[in-house]
Design a protein around this motif. Structure first.
Motif, PDB file in Angstrom:
ATOM      1  N   ASN A  54     -53.892   8.090   7.007  1.00  0.00           N
ATOM      2  CA  ASN A  54     -55.222   8.627   6.727  1.00  0.00           C
ATOM      3  C   ASN A  54     -55.291   9.415   5.433  1.00  0.00           C
ATOM      4  N   TYR A  55     -54.465   9.078   4.443  1.00  0.00           N
ATOM      5  CA  TYR A  55     -54.422   9.810   3.181  1.00  0.00           C
ATOM      6  C   TYR A  55     -54.584   8.847   2.015  1.00  0.00           C
ATOM      7  N   LEU A  56     -55.351   9.273   1.017  1.00  0.00           N
ATOM      8  CA  LEU A  56     -55.456   8.566  -0.261  1.00  0.00           C
ATOM      9  C   LEU A  56     -55.335   9.606  -1.359  1.00  0.00           C
ATOM     10  N   GLU A  57     -54.595   9.305  -2.408  1.00  0.00           N
ATOM     11  CA  GLU A  57     -54.413  10.292  -3.481  1.00  0.00           C
ATOM     12  C   GLU A  57     -55.011   9.822  -4.793  1.00  0.00           C
ATOM     13  N   GLY A  58     -55.585  10.785  -5.554  1.00  0.00           N
ATOM     14  CA  GLY A  58     -56.053  10.547  -6.917  1.00  0.00           C
ATOM     15  C   GLY A  58     -57.056   9.438  -7.048  1.00  0.00           C
ATOM     16  N   SER A  59     -58.021   9.385  -6.151  1.00  0.00           N
ATOM     17  CA  SER A  59     -58.903   8.235  -6.109  1.00  0.00           C
ATOM     18  C   SER A  59     -60.354   8.498  -6.514  1.00  0.00           C
ATOM     19  N   ILE A  60     -60.716   9.727  -6.844  1.00  0.00           N
ATOM     20  CA  ILE A  60     -62.097  10.047  -7.239  1.00  0.00           C
ATOM     21  C   ILE A  60     -62.065  10.716  -8.609  1.00  0.00           C
ATOM     22  N   PRO A  61     -62.316   9.950  -9.680  1.00  0.00           N
ATOM     23  CA  PRO A  61     -62.222  10.530 -11.029  1.00  0.00           C
ATOM     24  C   PRO A  61     -63.274  11.602 -11.323  1.00  0.00           C
ATOM     25  N   GLU A  62     -64.402  11.599 -10.626  1.00  0.00           N
ATOM     26  CA  GLU A  62     -65.441  12.606 -10.863  1.00  0.00           C
ATOM     27  C   GLU A  62     -64.970  14.011 -10.517  1.00  0.00           C
ATOM     28  N   TRP A  63     -63.993  14.120  -9.623  1.00  0.00           N
ATOM     29  CA  TRP A  63     -63.448  15.421  -9.259  1.00  0.00           C
ATOM     30  C   TRP A  63     -62.193  15.751 -10.045  1.00  0.00           C
ATOM     31  N   GLY A  64     -61.775  14.879 -10.917  1.00  0.00           N
ATOM     32  CA  GLY A  64     -60.588  15.135 -11.721  1.00  0.00           C
ATOM     33  C   GLY A  64     -59.328  14.618 -11.053  1.00  0.00           C
ATOM     34  N   ASP A  65     -58.198  14.935 -11.668  1.00  0.00           N
ATOM     35  CA  ASP A  65     -56.913  14.484 -11.147  1.00  0.00           C
ATOM     36  C   ASP A  65     -56.472  15.340  -9.960  1.00  0.00           C
ATOM     37  N   GLY A  66     -55.633  14.766  -9.147  1.00  0.00           N
ATOM     38  CA  GLY A  66     -55.039  15.535  -8.062  1.00  0.00           C
ATOM     39  C   GLY A  66     -55.907  15.695  -6.840  1.00  0.00           C
ATOM     40  N   VAL A  67     -56.820  14.769  -6.606  1.00  0.00           N
ATOM     41  CA  VAL A  67     -57.681  14.847  -5.431  1.00  0.00           C
ATOM     42  C   VAL A  67     -57.129  13.925  -4.348  1.00  0.00           C
ATOM     43  N   LYS A  68     -57.077  14.436  -3.134  1.00  0.00           N
ATOM     44  CA  LYS A  68     -56.655  13.635  -1.992  1.00  0.00           C
ATOM     45  C   LYS A  68     -57.842  13.447  -1.058  1.00  0.00           C
ATOM     46  N   LEU A  69     -57.964  12.257  -0.514  1.00  0.00           N
ATOM     47  CA  LEU A  69     -58.943  11.982   0.531  1.00  0.00           C
ATOM     48  C   LEU A  69     -58.191  11.925   1.846  1.00  0.00           C
ATOM     49  N   ILE A  70     -58.590  12.766   2.763  1.00  0.00           N
ATOM     50  CA  ILE A  70     -57.995  12.792   4.091  1.00  0.00           C
ATOM     51  C   ILE A  70     -59.128  12.501   5.069  1.00  0.00           C
ATOM     52  N   TYR A  71     -58.927  11.500   5.909  1.00  0.00           N
ATOM     53  CA  TYR A  71     -60.045  11.044   6.737  1.00  0.00           C
ATOM     54  C   TYR A  71     -59.585  10.677   8.135  1.00  0.00           C
ATOM     55  N   ILE A  92     -55.461  19.574   7.272  1.00  0.00           N
ATOM     56  CA  ILE A  92     -56.823  19.036   7.134  1.00  0.00           C
ATOM     57  C   ILE A  92     -57.122  18.049   8.259  1.00  0.00           C
ATOM     58  N   LEU A  93     -56.140  17.240   8.654  1.00  0.00           N
ATOM     59  CA  LEU A  93     -56.353  16.346   9.802  1.00  0.00           C
ATOM     60  C   LEU A  93     -56.667  17.156  11.054  1.00  0.00           C
ATOM     61  N   ASP A  94     -55.972  18.267  11.238  1.00  0.00           N
ATOM     62  CA  ASP A  94     -56.251  19.147  12.363  1.00  0.00           C
ATOM     63  C   ASP A  94     -57.644  19.768  12.235  1.00  0.00           C
ATOM     64  N   LEU A  95     -58.028  20.104  11.025  1.00  0.00           N
ATOM     65  CA  LEU A  95     -59.364  20.665  10.791  1.00  0.00           C
ATOM     66  C   LEU A  95     -60.456  19.652  11.134  1.00  0.00           C
ATOM     67  N   ILE A  96     -60.236  18.396  10.798  1.00  0.00           N
ATOM     68  CA  ILE A  96     -61.191  17.347  11.173  1.00  0.00           C
ATOM     69  C   ILE A  96     -61.293  17.269  12.689  1.00  0.00           C
ATOM     70  N   GLN A  97     -60.144  17.335  13.363  1.00  0.00           N
ATOM     71  CA  GLN A  97     -60.135  17.295  14.827  1.00  0.00           C
ATOM     72  C   GLN A  97     -60.901  18.486  15.414  1.00  0.00           C
ATOM     73  N   VAL A  98     -60.701  19.663  14.848  1.00  0.00           N
ATOM     74  CA  VAL A  98     -61.423  20.861  15.311  1.00  0.00           C
ATOM     75  C   VAL A  98     -62.925  20.689  15.104  1.00  0.00           C
ATOM     76  N   PHE A  99     -63.322  20.157  13.951  1.00  0.00           N
ATOM     77  CA  PHE A  99     -64.746  19.929  13.651  1.00  0.00           C
ATOM     78  C   PHE A  99     -65.351  18.961  14.661  1.00  0.00           C
ATOM     79  N   VAL A 100     -64.665  17.860  14.938  1.00  0.00           N
ATOM     80  CA  VAL A 100     -65.183  16.869  15.886  1.00  0.00           C
ATOM     81  C   VAL A 100     -65.239  17.458  17.296  1.00  0.00           C
ATOM     82  N   GLU A 101     -64.247  18.246  17.682  1.00  0.00           N
ATOM     83  CA  GLU A 101     -64.269  18.888  19.000  1.00  0.00           C
ATOM     84  C   GLU A 101     -65.427  19.876  19.113  1.00  0.00           C
ATOM     85  N   ALA A 102     -65.703  20.616  18.040  1.00  0.00           N
ATOM     86  CA  ALA A 102     -66.829  21.553  18.048  1.00  0.00           C
ATOM     87  C   ALA A 102     -68.155  20.795  18.161  1.00  0.00           C
TER      88      ALA A 102
END
Length: 143
Positions: A54-71, A92-102
């Protein structure tokens, strides 16, 4: 730091978007640049099989270098967090889980329609968890 939170359905329609860092692209307004980011995020996340990590790195140039997508992909929704390299992937994966549980606690079996018709509640819950790109609370009971 969390740069943005994007929730999209399987068709690529954004249901909830919250940007904590501005996106820039030459020749586009801020809103158009955000829409392009949502499209790019969906294209990158949707083409990956569920068996991939569930991880992608450096994939959104509008936010600059070093951005990870965690989904995470739940039923018909993708919950995507764009973060910098300093954030913990598992955190962050745990944070997504907490958000969905809430959300599940608030709406009792949350679905896409809950996000559409009660977006104010969803934003309130999200503001309880994350503010200005920093994590505030991870205890579902406190949220």
């Amino acid at each position: 730091m969390i740069k943005g939170i994007i929730i999209v359905n399987n068709s690529g329609q954004a249901r909830i978007c919250k940007f904590f860092q501005a996106v820039h692209e030459a020749g586009f307004s801020a809103e158009e640049a955000q829409q392009q980011v949502v499209r790019k995020v969906f294209q990158q996340v949707a083409q990956r099989p569920d068996s991939f990590c569930n991880y992608l790195e450096g994939s959104i140039p509008e936010w600059g270098d070093g951005v990870k997508l965690i989904y995470r992909h739940y039923a018909t929704l993708y919950f995507v967090f764009a973060v910098d390299k300093l954030e913990s992937d598992l955190g962050i994966l745990d944070l997504i889980q907490v958000f969905v549980e809430a959300l599940d606690k608030c709406f009792e079996n949350v679905c896409e329609l809950d996000l559409i018709f009660h977006s104010d509640k969803v934003h309130y819950i999200l503001d309880e968890i994350v503010m200005a790109g920093m994590v505030l609370e991870t205890n579902v009971v406190s949220i």
